[in-house]
Scaffold this motif. Structure first.
Motif, PDB file in Angstrom:
ATOM      1  N   ILE A  88       0.845  -1.193   0.000  1.00  0.00           N
ATOM      2  CA  ILE A  88       0.000   0.000   0.000  1.00  0.00           C
ATOM      3  C   ILE A  88       0.880   1.242   0.000  1.00  0.00           C
ATOM      4  O   ILE A  88       2.050   1.202   0.386  1.00  0.00           O
ATOM      5  N   ASP A  89       0.308   2.353  -0.440  1.00  0.00           N
ATOM      6  CA  ASP A  89       1.034   3.623  -0.461  1.00  0.00           C
ATOM      7  C   ASP A  89       0.377   4.675   0.431  1.00  0.00           C
ATOM      8  O   ASP A  89       0.935   5.739   0.661  1.00  0.00           O
ATOM      9  N   VAL A  90      -0.835   4.379   0.907  1.00  0.00           N
ATOM     10  CA  VAL A  90      -1.567   5.307   1.771  1.00  0.00           C
ATOM     11  C   VAL A  90      -1.976   4.552   3.020  1.00  0.00           C
ATOM     12  O   VAL A  90      -2.451   3.412   2.940  1.00  0.00           O
ATOM     13  N   VAL A  91      -1.817   5.179   4.192  1.00  0.00           N
ATOM     14  CA  VAL A  91      -2.088   4.497   5.461  1.00  0.00           C
ATOM     15  C   VAL A  91      -3.539   4.057   5.577  1.00  0.00           C
ATOM     16  O   VAL A  91      -3.840   3.040   6.226  1.00  0.00           O
ATOM     17  N   CYS A  92      -4.470   4.764   4.950  1.00  0.00           N
ATOM     18  CA  CYS A  92      -5.897   4.422   5.028  1.00  0.00           C
ATOM     19  C   CYS A  92      -6.163   2.994   4.560  1.00  0.00           C
ATOM     20  O   CYS A  92      -7.056   2.307   5.073  1.00  0.00           O
ATOM     21  N   LYS A  93      -5.378   2.522   3.568  1.00  0.00           N
ATOM     22  CA  LYS A  93      -5.626   1.213   2.966  1.00  0.00           C
ATOM     23  C   LYS A  93      -5.298   0.068   3.915  1.00  0.00           C
ATOM     24  O   LYS A  93      -5.771  -1.053   3.703  1.00  0.00           O
ATOM     25  N   ALA A  94      -4.495   0.314   4.944  1.00  0.00           N
ATOM     26  CA  ALA A  94      -4.154  -0.749   5.882  1.00  0.00           C
ATOM     27  C   ALA A  94      -5.397  -1.265   6.593  1.00  0.00           C
ATOM     28  O   ALA A  94      -5.500  -2.459   6.892  1.00  0.00           O
ATOM     29  N   CYS A  95      -6.346  -0.391   6.878  1.00  0.00           N
ATOM     30  CA  CYS A  95      -7.582  -0.785   7.564  1.00  0.00           C
ATOM     31  C   CYS A  95      -8.763  -0.901   6.605  1.00  0.00           C
ATOM     32  O   CYS A  95      -9.585  -1.812   6.732  1.00  0.00           O
ATOM     33  N   HIS A  96      -8.839   0.005   5.650  1.00  0.00           N
ATOM     34  CA  HIS A  96     -10.024   0.072   4.789  1.00  0.00           C
ATOM     35  C   HIS A  96      -9.852  -0.649   3.452  1.00  0.00           C
ATOM     36  O   HIS A  96     -10.767  -0.623   2.630  1.00  0.00           O
ATOM     37  N   GLY A  97      -8.691  -1.265   3.239  1.00  0.00           N
ATOM     38  CA  GLY A  97      -8.478  -2.008   2.005  1.00  0.00           C
ATOM     39  C   GLY A  97      -8.148  -1.106   0.824  1.00  0.00           C
ATOM     40  O   GLY A  97      -7.987   0.109   0.974  1.00  0.00           O
TER      41      GLY A  97
END
Length: 452
Positions: A371-380
């Motif tokens: 991933i390149d954005v921290v949001c994707k770690a939780c929200h996919g």
């Protein structure tokens, strides 16, 4: 003779002037194709060819100004390059346009050369005709015709299979009839008299096995009930329909819009919040129809245009008059992610303080799905979703596992200063992986961190 030559010379001059003026008026001295590129790069934020947006519709503007105001392209050059200076000079029509469009100042374009402006005007006068798109119906018909031989072969296979199944059924019926006749023999009649004929007799004979099976069933039922209770409130994959269709794939994926442009409170607040409709109108005030290349299967341009109109209806925006009517309608969004009241979760703590640590930890555990954005770690991979769904379990165990495996960057300014007296102690206390310190080492598993 002299008089004829004199009139002939004047005629040539008049024709030359007429042709040059006509070329200037109708914008034919420019390149429409290059003008289209320049128009899309510089003008589409406020203008469209066929309708008023922030500014007026520009199709045929050269001819319209000549007919209605007696102005030529020189005036347009001055207006485009520096409309402020033109208004300040006292130009009557420039000030009329400014007043007519709610005193909205047009951006100045001193960087555009005269040739660039001529190209733009040529595009507004004679926009290139788009190549006709392939007719889906015709394509489908061709595909159907090509598939006809294959369909005939498939039909033959199905018929042969049905005949074979019918033959098999007839053979089974014959065998069953033979078995019925055999059951009526004297030998089987004698055996039937010795068999157990009630459930109580069976239970008496096999009661140890029966009690064992009941015990196993009780254990399985208890486990099933426990497992069901533990998964109450876990809705991974939940993706409800929303009152206004919003594709994150189009906005965050195709158009590369930063998550925090809409969810700005995620960086500085506890919750990320649902963006207000005013945030949508920052862009859709000038984007009244969908012209993107990506079309989701089962959707079309008309569908997306209709959803944009829902935004206008909710905010009370009159696209033709370019003003708000004051009549608004609340949008009842369906919430997807919702923590229980007894759980404390702070978005800013993860988005700011833990951003790089979370990204590094996720990419280390998922080398093939980085991933390149921290949001994707939780929200996919939210930028690939047309309809947003809950991408993870969001259970207590899921959070704890993340705290146990996410390594803290003890060299950043905050951690290095805040934990400078504890750094060496923590290294000795948590010697795993060469002294690497994870979130659980600094209180990430304390109950009071997440529960009131």
């Amino acid at each position: 003779m002299i008089s004829w030559r004199k009139h002939y010379k004047k005629g040539l001059i008049a024709i030359g002037l007429l042709l040059s003026t006509s070329a200037s008026i109708y914008g034919q001295d420019g390149d429409p194709k290059n003008g289209e590129k320049l128009f899309k790069a510089n003008c589409t934020a406020c203008h469209a060819l066929d309708k008023q947006v922030v500014g007026p519709a520009l199709k045929g503007v050269v001819d319209r100004l000549k007919t209605e105001q007696g102005l030529d392209t020189d005036w347009l050059h001055k207006w485009i390059k520096d409309n402020k200076a033109l208004r300040a000079s006292g130009d009557k029509y420039a000030n009329e346009v400014f007043e007519k469009f709610n005193k909205t100042e047009m951006q100045v374009f001193p960087n555009l050369a005269d040739k660039d402006i001529d190209d733009i005007l040529a595009y507004t006068t004679n926009p290139p005709v788009e190549e006709p798109k392939a007719d889906p119906a015709a394509t489908t018909a061709t595909d159907t015709a090509n598939a006809a031989p294959a369909n005939n072969t498939t039909s033959s296979i199905v018929i042969i299979s049905l005949i074979a199944i019918a033959g098999l059924l007839v053979w089974i019926l014959v065998k069953l009839r033979q078995l019925v006749k055999l059951g009526q023999s004297e030998e089987l009649t004698g055996l039937n008299e010795t068999r157990v004929k009630s459930f109580s007799e069976i239970y008496e004979k096999y009661h140890y096995i029966g009690k064992g099976l009941l015990a196993v069933l009780a254990i399985l039922a208890t486990y099933g009930i426990w497992n069901w209770i533990m998964w109450i409130g876990v809705y991974k994959g939940y993706k409800p329909e929303q009152p206004i269709y919003f594709s994150h794939k189009i906005h965050a994926g195709e158009n590369k819009i930063d998550c925090q442009l809409c969810h700005s409170s995620a960086k500085y607040g506890k919750v990320s919040e649902i963006p207000s409709m005013n945030v949508c109108m920052n862009c859709h005030r000038t984007i009244s129809e969908y012209n993107g290349k990506y079309i989701e299967p089962g959707k079309d341009k008309a569908f997306y245009d209709g959803e944009i109109q829902k935004i206008y209806a909710a905010t009370g925006w009159d696209a033709e008059k370019q003003q708000y009517t004051g009549k608004t309608t609340p949008v009842e969004w369906t919430r997807i992610h919702n923590m229980p009241d007894f759980v404390y979760f702070n978005h800013s703590q993860h988005v700011v303080a833990g951003e790089q640590a979370i990204i590094n930890s996720f990419n280390k555990k998922n080398p093939d799905n980085k991933i390149d954005v921290v949001c994707k770690a939780c929200h996919g991979k939210i930028d690939t979703m047309n309809v947003v769904q809950m991408a993870n379990d969001f259970t207590m165990g899921w959070c704890i596992e993340c705290h146990r495996t996410t390594e803290i960057d003890m060299n950043n300014g905050y951690n290095k200063e805040y934990f400078k007296n504890l750094h060496e102690k923590l290294k000795k206390q948590y010697p795993k992986d060469g002294g690497k310190i994870t979130v659980d080492a600094i209180g990430g598993l304390e109950c009071g961190k997440c529960h009131y």
